[in-house]
Design a protein around this motif. Structure first.
Motif, PDB file in Angstrom:
ATOM      1  N   GLU A   1      10.832  -3.387   7.970  1.00 56.82           N
ATOM      2  CA  GLU A   1      10.242  -2.332   8.244  1.00 56.82           C
ATOM      3  C   GLU A   1      11.414  -1.104   7.992  1.00 56.82           C
ATOM      4  O   GLU A   1      10.849  -0.071   8.143  1.00 56.82           O
ATOM      5  CB  GLU A   1      10.034  -2.141  10.099  1.00 56.82           C
ATOM      6  CG  GLU A   1       9.025  -1.200  10.135  1.00 56.82           C
ATOM      7  CD  GLU A   1       7.893  -1.780  10.575  1.00 56.82           C
ATOM      8  OE1 GLU A   1       7.980  -2.491  12.064  1.00 56.82           O
ATOM      9  OE2 GLU A   1       6.762  -0.924  11.751  1.00 56.82           O
TER      10      GLU A   1
ATOM     11  N   VAL B   1      11.611  -0.251   4.472  1.00 55.53           N
ATOM     12  CA  VAL B   1       9.963   0.350   4.148  1.00 55.53           C
ATOM     13  C   VAL B   1      10.307   2.165   4.520  1.00 55.53           C
ATOM     14  O   VAL B   1       9.518   2.464   3.993  1.00 55.53           O
ATOM     15  CB  VAL B   1       8.708  -0.862   4.336  1.00 55.53           C
ATOM     16  CG1 VAL B   1       7.530   0.472   3.807  1.00 55.53           C
ATOM     17  CG2 VAL B   1       8.998  -2.113   4.130  1.00 55.53           C
ATOM     18  N   LYS B   2       9.694   2.184   6.122  1.00 55.53           N
ATOM     19  CA  LYS B   2       9.784   3.532   6.904  1.00 55.53           C
ATOM     20  C   LYS B   2      10.826   4.427   5.702  1.00 55.53           C
ATOM     21  O   LYS B   2      10.387   5.760   5.643  1.00 55.53           O
ATOM     22  CB  LYS B   2      10.296   3.050   8.053  1.00 55.53           C
ATOM     23  CG  LYS B   2       9.165   4.230   8.954  1.00 55.53           C
ATOM     24  CD  LYS B   2       9.729   4.254  10.651  1.00 55.53           C
ATOM     25  CE  LYS B   2       8.603   3.113  11.072  1.00 55.53           C
ATOM     26  NZ  LYS B   2       9.611   3.037  13.193  1.00 55.53           N
TER      27      LYS B   2
ATOM     28  N   ASN C   1      11.321   4.878   3.077  1.00 50.34           N
ATOM     29  CA  ASN C   1      11.988   4.597   1.323  1.00 50.34           C
ATOM     30  C   ASN C   1       9.865   5.522   1.622  1.00 50.34           C
ATOM     31  O   ASN C   1       9.688   4.548   0.650  1.00 50.34           O
ATOM     32  CB  ASN C   1      12.064   3.881   0.711  1.00 50.34           C
ATOM     33  CG  ASN C   1      13.379   3.596   0.493  1.00 50.34           C
ATOM     34  OD1 ASN C   1      14.326   4.238   0.128  1.00 50.34           O
ATOM     35  ND2 ASN C   1      13.716   2.470   1.294  1.00 50.34           N
TER      36      ASN C   1
ATOM     37  N   VAL D   1       8.675  -0.135  -1.886  1.00 51.00           N
ATOM     38  CA  VAL D   1       9.662  -1.316  -1.491  1.00 51.00           C
ATOM     39  C   VAL D   1       9.183  -2.685  -1.915  1.00 51.00           C
ATOM     40  O   VAL D   1       7.658  -3.201  -1.552  1.00 51.00           O
ATOM     41  CB  VAL D   1      10.040  -1.146   0.035  1.00 51.00           C
ATOM     42  CG1 VAL D   1      11.099  -2.248  -0.037  1.00 51.00           C
ATOM     43  CG2 VAL D   1      10.980   0.216   0.159  1.00 51.00           C
TER      44      VAL D   1
ATOM     45  N   TYR E   1       2.196   0.696   5.738  1.00 54.58           N
ATOM     46  CA  TYR E   1       3.172   1.302   4.982  1.00 54.58           C
ATOM     47  C   TYR E   1       2.399   0.891   3.561  1.00 54.58           C
ATOM     48  O   TYR E   1       1.958   0.189   3.063  1.00 54.58           O
ATOM     49  CB  TYR E   1       4.044   1.212   4.648  1.00 54.58           C
ATOM     50  CG  TYR E   1       4.595   0.817   6.398  1.00 54.58           C
ATOM     51  CD1 TYR E   1       5.434   1.743   6.579  1.00 54.58           C
ATOM     52  CD2 TYR E   1       4.750  -0.423   7.147  1.00 54.58           C
ATOM     53  CE1 TYR E   1       6.520   2.077   8.215  1.00 54.58           C
ATOM     54  CE2 TYR E   1       5.616  -0.100   8.189  1.00 54.58           C
ATOM     55  CZ  TYR E   1       5.946   1.000   8.680  1.00 54.58           C
ATOM     56  OH  TYR E   1       6.069   1.256   9.905  1.00 54.58           O
TER      57      TYR E   1
ATOM     58  N   ASN F   1       3.373   1.597   0.753  1.00 57.66           N
ATOM     59  CA  ASN F   1       4.476   1.960  -0.306  1.00 57.66           C
ATOM     60  C   ASN F   1       4.683   0.388  -0.230  1.00 57.66           C
ATOM     61  O   ASN F   1       6.147   0.024  -0.478  1.00 57.66           O
ATOM     62  CB  ASN F   1       5.973   2.807   0.240  1.00 57.66           C
ATOM     63  CG  ASN F   1       6.260   3.197   0.825  1.00 57.66           C
ATOM     64  OD1 ASN F   1       6.076   2.133   2.351  1.00 57.66           O
ATOM     65  ND2 ASN F   1       7.745   2.932   1.357  1.00 57.66           N
ATOM     66  N   LEU F   2       4.106  -0.814   0.853  1.00 54.99           N
ATOM     67  CA  LEU F   2       4.807  -1.562   0.678  1.00 54.99           C
ATOM     68  C   LEU F   2       4.158  -3.112   0.208  1.00 54.99           C
ATOM     69  O   LEU F   2       3.216  -3.280  -0.146  1.00 54.99           O
ATOM     70  CB  LEU F   2       4.920  -2.445   2.263  1.00 54.99           C
ATOM     71  CG  LEU F   2       5.485  -3.989   2.771  1.00 54.99           C
ATOM     72  CD1 LEU F   2       6.605  -4.153   2.298  1.00 54.99           C
ATOM     73  CD2 LEU F   2       4.902  -4.398   4.022  1.00 54.99           C
TER      74      LEU F   2
ATOM     75  N   GLY G   1      -0.645  -6.320  -0.875  1.00 47.93           N
ATOM     76  CA  GLY G   1      -0.303  -5.010  -0.116  1.00 47.93           C
ATOM     77  C   GLY G   1      -1.169  -3.639  -0.209  1.00 47.93           C
ATOM     78  O   GLY G   1      -2.740  -4.499  -0.029  1.00 47.93           O
TER      79      GLY G   1
END
Ligand code: PMP
Length: 354
Positions: free
Chosen positions: A166, A169-170, A172, A177, A198, A200-201, A223
């Motif tokens: 986490e 991920v947080k 970036n 990710v 998120y 971006n995950l 995602g």
């Protein structure tokens, strides 16, 4: 290379798959397959689907997508299936990396990341694993790159906790990710639980290991809806029928037999613990593993020599001819009987080896 091949591929070194020998039968502990057959319903559904192979497969993978979304507690628009997780990983490299957005991954990890980056002319950085072969999550903060992390990692078996994932991920927020969870069912908490928080995950998983369908080629990526829509666009631009009907049916059958999968994973974990203990008694260093394989090395014999000696005794494992991995072999966890054969073969080899 023929004179017609694009010169952009002149330096490309393709991925080298593990041996799949046909000349004789081995105890096959070299490619992290399951020692157990596909579940009864997986087999039954695949056979039934064979009767309609004159038709193209469902490009939306509707039924299996609905089923997995239900099982994993998400929307069908948050998942995309592919021809093994290799394919969805490749789609992620295509969609989320380019000359301006390089990739970053550990120096010792799944070999395909480097090949995909090279194939697509994506610049990449490899971050060395620490001395104990673990990933240091601090080194993946604010990378400005698309991050690829196999968790648990291969071929080390090391698992990073969900908190560490986490954090990565947080930290970036402007980059995707990708967490490759090919082995997550053998021990660890999935990052799938984070996808609603998120955008971006991405998380990839496979039916090749815990669900005994390596030959079926079925994997998926989870995602945020927008990321999945990007990947779907790429899939529909290359090969909409990427998952064949028999595999899709087998995958659905496997999902209906989740108890069978859970039982098999339990057996693999038990056999992993037993084998680790036995090998340690013989003087091996065995890295902590949360997967269906272990990386084990002995100070008296190199990985290559142990591989050769085991092959002569009818057991296949894998070794890697790289500076840090040279002392080790990677051993896939098989049935209890297979692992007993392995440990007694290793014992004999050490006795005879000078
Ligand atoms: N990720 C990792 C870390 C792997 O070891 C593998 C299997 N070789 C894969 C992804 C790809 O698995 P598949 O394409 O069979 O789903």
């Amino acid at each position: 290379m023929s004179r017609y091949m694009s010169p952009k591929y002149s330096d490309l070194k393709p991925y080298v798959p593990g041996e799949q020998p046909r000349e004789r039968s081995y105890i096959k502990l070299n490619t992290n397959e399951s020692p157990f057959p596909p579940s009864p319903r997986a087999q039954e559904y695949a056979q039934k689907a064979a009767q309609s192979l004159q038709l193209y497969s469902d490009p939306d993978c509707t039924e299996i997508t609905k089923k997995i979304a239900e099982l994993y507690g998400m929307k069908p628009t948050q998942v995309l299936f592919g021809n093994g997780s290799d394919e969805v990983l490749f789609l992620a490299f295509m969609c989320f990396c380019d000359a301006n957005t390089p990739a970053v991954f550990p120096d010792i990890t799944y070999g395909f990341y480097k090949v995909f980056a090279q194939f697509l002319s994506v610049p990449y950085t490899q971050i060395p694993l620490q001395d104990d072969f673990t990933v240091n999550p601090q080194e993946y903060r604010n990378t400005g790159k698309t991050v690829f992390i196999a968790n648990p990692n291969a071929p080390t078996g090391h698992y990073l906790g969900l908190d560490a994932i986490e954090e990565i991920v947080k930290s970036n927020p402007d980059n995707v990710v990708v967490i490759d969870e090919a082995y997550i069912d053998f021990g660890g908490q999935s990052a799938v639980s984070l996808i609603d928080r998120y955008d971006n995950l991405l998380v990839t998983q496979t039916f090749s290991k815990s669900r005994s369908l390596a030959g079926g080629r079925l994997g998926m990526i989870f995602g945020n809806e927008a990321l999945i829509a990007d990947l779907r666009m790429a899939k529909y631009s290359i090969n909409p029928y990427n998952v064949n009907s028999m595999t899709m049916a087998a995958g659905l059958g496997a999902l209906l037999d989740e108890e069978y999968t859970r039982e098999n994973c339990k057996k693999i974990v038990e056999n992993r613990q037993c084998t680790t203990m036995e090998l340690k008694k013989l003087g091996f260093t065995v890295l902590n593993s949360n997967t269906n394989f272990i990386l084990a090395g002995h100070h008296r014999i190199s990985g290559a020599d142990l591989y050769k000696a085991l092959k002569e005794k009818g057991i296949l494992v894998r070794y890697f001819d790289t500076p840090r991995l040279k002392p080790f072999v990677r051993i896939t966890i098989g049935t209890r009987q297979e692992m007993e054969s392995l440990t007694s073969a290793v014992c004999k080899i050490l006795e005879e080896y000078i």
